[in-house]
Motif scaffolding. Structure first.
Motif, PDB file in Angstrom:
ATOM      1  N   SER A  82     -55.187 -28.922  40.391  1.00  0.00           N
ATOM      2  CA  SER A  82     -54.902 -29.392  39.036  1.00  0.00           C
ATOM      3  C   SER A  82     -56.192 -29.806  38.340  1.00  0.00           C
ATOM      4  CB  SER A  82     -53.918 -30.566  39.076  1.00  0.00           C
ATOM      5  OG  SER A  82     -54.469 -31.663  39.785  1.00  0.00           O
ATOM      6  N   GLU A  83     -56.054 -30.021  37.030  1.00  0.00           N
ATOM      7  CA  GLU A  83     -57.199 -30.422  36.210  1.00  0.00           C
ATOM      8  C   GLU A  83     -56.690 -31.217  35.019  1.00  0.00           C
ATOM      9  OE1 GLU A  83     -61.086 -28.323  34.051  1.00  0.00           O
ATOM     10  OE2 GLU A  83     -59.369 -27.096  34.702  1.00  0.00           O
ATOM     11  N   LEU A  84     -57.374 -32.291  34.669  1.00  0.00           N
ATOM     12  CA  LEU A  84     -56.980 -33.119  33.544  1.00  0.00           C
ATOM     13  C   LEU A  84     -57.954 -32.937  32.389  1.00  0.00           C
ATOM     14  CD1 LEU A  84     -55.171 -35.341  32.312  1.00  0.00           C
ATOM     15  CD2 LEU A  84     -56.754 -37.026  33.283  1.00  0.00           C
ATOM     16  N   LEU A  85     -57.403 -32.649  31.205  1.00  0.00           N
ATOM     17  CA  LEU A  85     -58.182 -32.535  29.980  1.00  0.00           C
ATOM     18  C   LEU A  85     -57.661 -33.551  28.968  1.00  0.00           C
ATOM     19  CD1 LEU A  85     -58.655 -29.726  31.392  1.00  0.00           C
ATOM     20  CD2 LEU A  85     -58.797 -28.732  29.115  1.00  0.00           C
ATOM     21  N   ILE A  86     -58.576 -34.177  28.237  1.00  0.00           N
ATOM     22  CA  ILE A  86     -58.235 -35.143  27.206  1.00  0.00           C
ATOM     23  C   ILE A  86     -58.851 -34.689  25.880  1.00  0.00           C
ATOM     24  CG2 ILE A  86     -58.468 -37.536  26.424  1.00  0.00           C
ATOM     25  CD1 ILE A  86     -56.677 -37.345  28.768  1.00  0.00           C
ATOM     26  N   GLY A  87     -58.098 -34.844  24.776  1.00  0.00           N
ATOM     27  CA  GLY A  87     -58.652 -34.432  23.502  1.00  0.00           C
ATOM     28  C   GLY A  87     -57.768 -34.781  22.319  1.00  0.00           C
ATOM     29  N   PHE A  88     -57.803 -33.913  21.325  1.00  0.00           N
ATOM     30  CA  PHE A  88     -57.099 -34.155  20.066  1.00  0.00           C
ATOM     31  C   PHE A  88     -56.385 -32.882  19.619  1.00  0.00           C
ATOM     32  CE2 PHE A  88     -60.945 -36.710  20.239  1.00  0.00           C
ATOM     33  CZ  PHE A  88     -60.440 -37.995  20.042  1.00  0.00           C
ATOM     34  N   ASP A  89     -55.322 -33.058  18.884  1.00  0.00           N
ATOM     35  CA  ASP A  89     -54.647 -31.900  18.299  1.00  0.00           C
ATOM     36  C   ASP A  89     -54.023 -32.287  16.966  1.00  0.00           C
ATOM     37  OD1 ASP A  89     -51.690 -31.898  20.487  1.00  0.00           O
ATOM     38  OD2 ASP A  89     -52.619 -33.464  19.294  1.00  0.00           O
ATOM     39  N   GLY A  90     -53.681 -31.246  16.199  1.00  0.00           N
ATOM     40  CA  GLY A  90     -53.077 -31.480  14.905  1.00  0.00           C
ATOM     41  C   GLY A  90     -52.356 -30.240  14.419  1.00  0.00           C
ATOM     42  N   SER A  91     -51.506 -30.427  13.429  1.00  0.00           N
ATOM     43  CA  SER A  91     -50.771 -29.300  12.869  1.00  0.00           C
ATOM     44  C   SER A  91     -50.289 -29.632  11.467  1.00  0.00           C
ATOM     45  CB  SER A  91     -49.568 -28.938  13.761  1.00  0.00           C
ATOM     46  OG  SER A  91     -48.650 -30.016  13.837  1.00  0.00           O
ATOM     47  N   ILE A  92     -50.119 -28.585  10.673  1.00  0.00           N
ATOM     48  CA  ILE A  92     -49.474 -28.693   9.365  1.00  0.00           C
ATOM     49  C   ILE A  92     -48.390 -27.630   9.310  1.00  0.00           C
ATOM     50  CG2 ILE A  92     -51.459 -29.653   8.134  1.00  0.00           C
ATOM     51  CD1 ILE A  92     -52.067 -26.824   7.137  1.00  0.00           C
ATOM     52  N   ALA A  93     -47.292 -27.925   8.610  1.00  0.00           N
ATOM     53  CA  ALA A  93     -46.192 -26.968   8.539  1.00  0.00           C
ATOM     54  C   ALA A  93     -45.368 -27.226   7.290  1.00  0.00           C
ATOM     55  CB  ALA A  93     -45.307 -27.069   9.783  1.00  0.00           C
ATOM     56  N   VAL A  94     -44.646 -26.219   6.875  1.00  0.00           N
ATOM     57  CA  VAL A  94     -43.744 -26.337   5.737  1.00  0.00           C
ATOM     58  C   VAL A  94     -42.445 -25.626   6.067  1.00  0.00           C
ATOM     59  CG1 VAL A  94     -44.719 -24.293   4.615  1.00  0.00           C
ATOM     60  CG2 VAL A  94     -43.490 -25.988   3.247  1.00  0.00           C
ATOM     61  N   THR A  95     -41.340 -26.243   5.675  1.00  0.00           N
ATOM     62  CA  THR A  95     -40.011 -25.655   5.846  1.00  0.00           C
ATOM     63  C   THR A  95     -39.358 -25.564   4.480  1.00  0.00           C
ATOM     64  OG1 THR A  95     -39.789 -26.620   8.066  1.00  0.00           O
ATOM     65  CG2 THR A  95     -37.769 -25.864   6.971  1.00  0.00           C
TER      66      THR A  95
END
Length: 229
Positions: A82-95
């Motif tokens: 196994s391996e552990l990664l730490i970071g950031f994420d984001g998203s934009i969306a429209v419905t």
């Protein structure tokens, strides 16, 4: 913090602690070490709570929307399994919707930014369990786009802390000599945005009305895109 958000935060903490226990057993030979992982994606959100709203105006929100997402994660520790990664994420969306306003149909727009962890498993470390916590914003507005500019009228907006759990498959990284390519992921977001209503209510142009219901999770997000390490 809502119960759903609290549950997602606990799952995130358990995920990190679980891998800490894994790495505490020592590092063993495994796949070659890799660097920062990043991705970009086309996102397809599905939000049952959005469909369940009952606005005063006729119509309903669409079953699915469309959006863009991205993330970046740094390796923290690894072992053969196994391996552990730490970071950031984001998203934009429209419905979109069939709910007609004064000049255009109503749209639900979403923005998410947060910190997250990826627990990569398997011989090639190409499949991961994911979890994160962050801030989730949503609004509902009429948006009219013309060649001379854009006009919009916002009916309602809300922002809440939230969490998610999910999984990712880095399909393109399945070969020993390949660290990039297609990936597929699913996220399940949890947040409670409260009551939905026309914030500037007027009986002459009401769209959402005084109470269209409450908007909460889960929000399901399918991600398909490109990842690299």
């Amino acid at each position: 913090m809502t119960q759903n958000t609290f549950a997602a935060s606990i799952l995130f903490a358990l995920l990190a602690m679980g891998l800490s226990c894994e790495t505490a057993r020592g590092h063993e030979p495994g796949p070659p070490a890799r660097g920062v992982r990043w991705d970009i994606s086309l996102d397809v959100p599905t939000w049952p709570g959005l469909r369940d709203l009952q606005p005063e105006g006729a119509g309903a929100f669409d079953p699915v929307g469309i959006g863009l997402g991205g993330s970046i994660h740094w390796p923290v520790t690894r072992s053969a399994g196994s391996e552990l990664l730490i970071g950031f994420d984001g998203s934009i969306a429209v419905t979109g919707s069939s709910i007609r306003g004064d000049f255009e149909t109503l749209q639900a727009r979403q923005l998410y930014l947060g910190a997250s962890a990826k627990w990569l498993l398997g011989e090639r470390h190409k499949v991961s369990l994911d979890a994160g916590i962050g801030y989730h914003m949503v609004d509902m507005a009429q948006v009219d786009v013309q060649w001379y500019g854009t006009y919009e009228f916002e009916h309602w907006s809300s922002g809440r802390p939230g969490g998610y759990i999910g999984a990712t498959w880095d399909i393109g990284a399945s070969r020993p000599d390949n660290n990039s390519g297609l990936f597929v992921a699913i996220k399940v977001h949890f947040a409670d945005f409260g009551r939905v209503y026309d914030e500037e209510f007027s009986p002459s142009w009401s769209v959402l009305g005084a109470d269209a219901g409450t908007l909460d999770g889960p929000l399901y997000l399918l991600r398909i895109g490109y990842s690299a390490r």
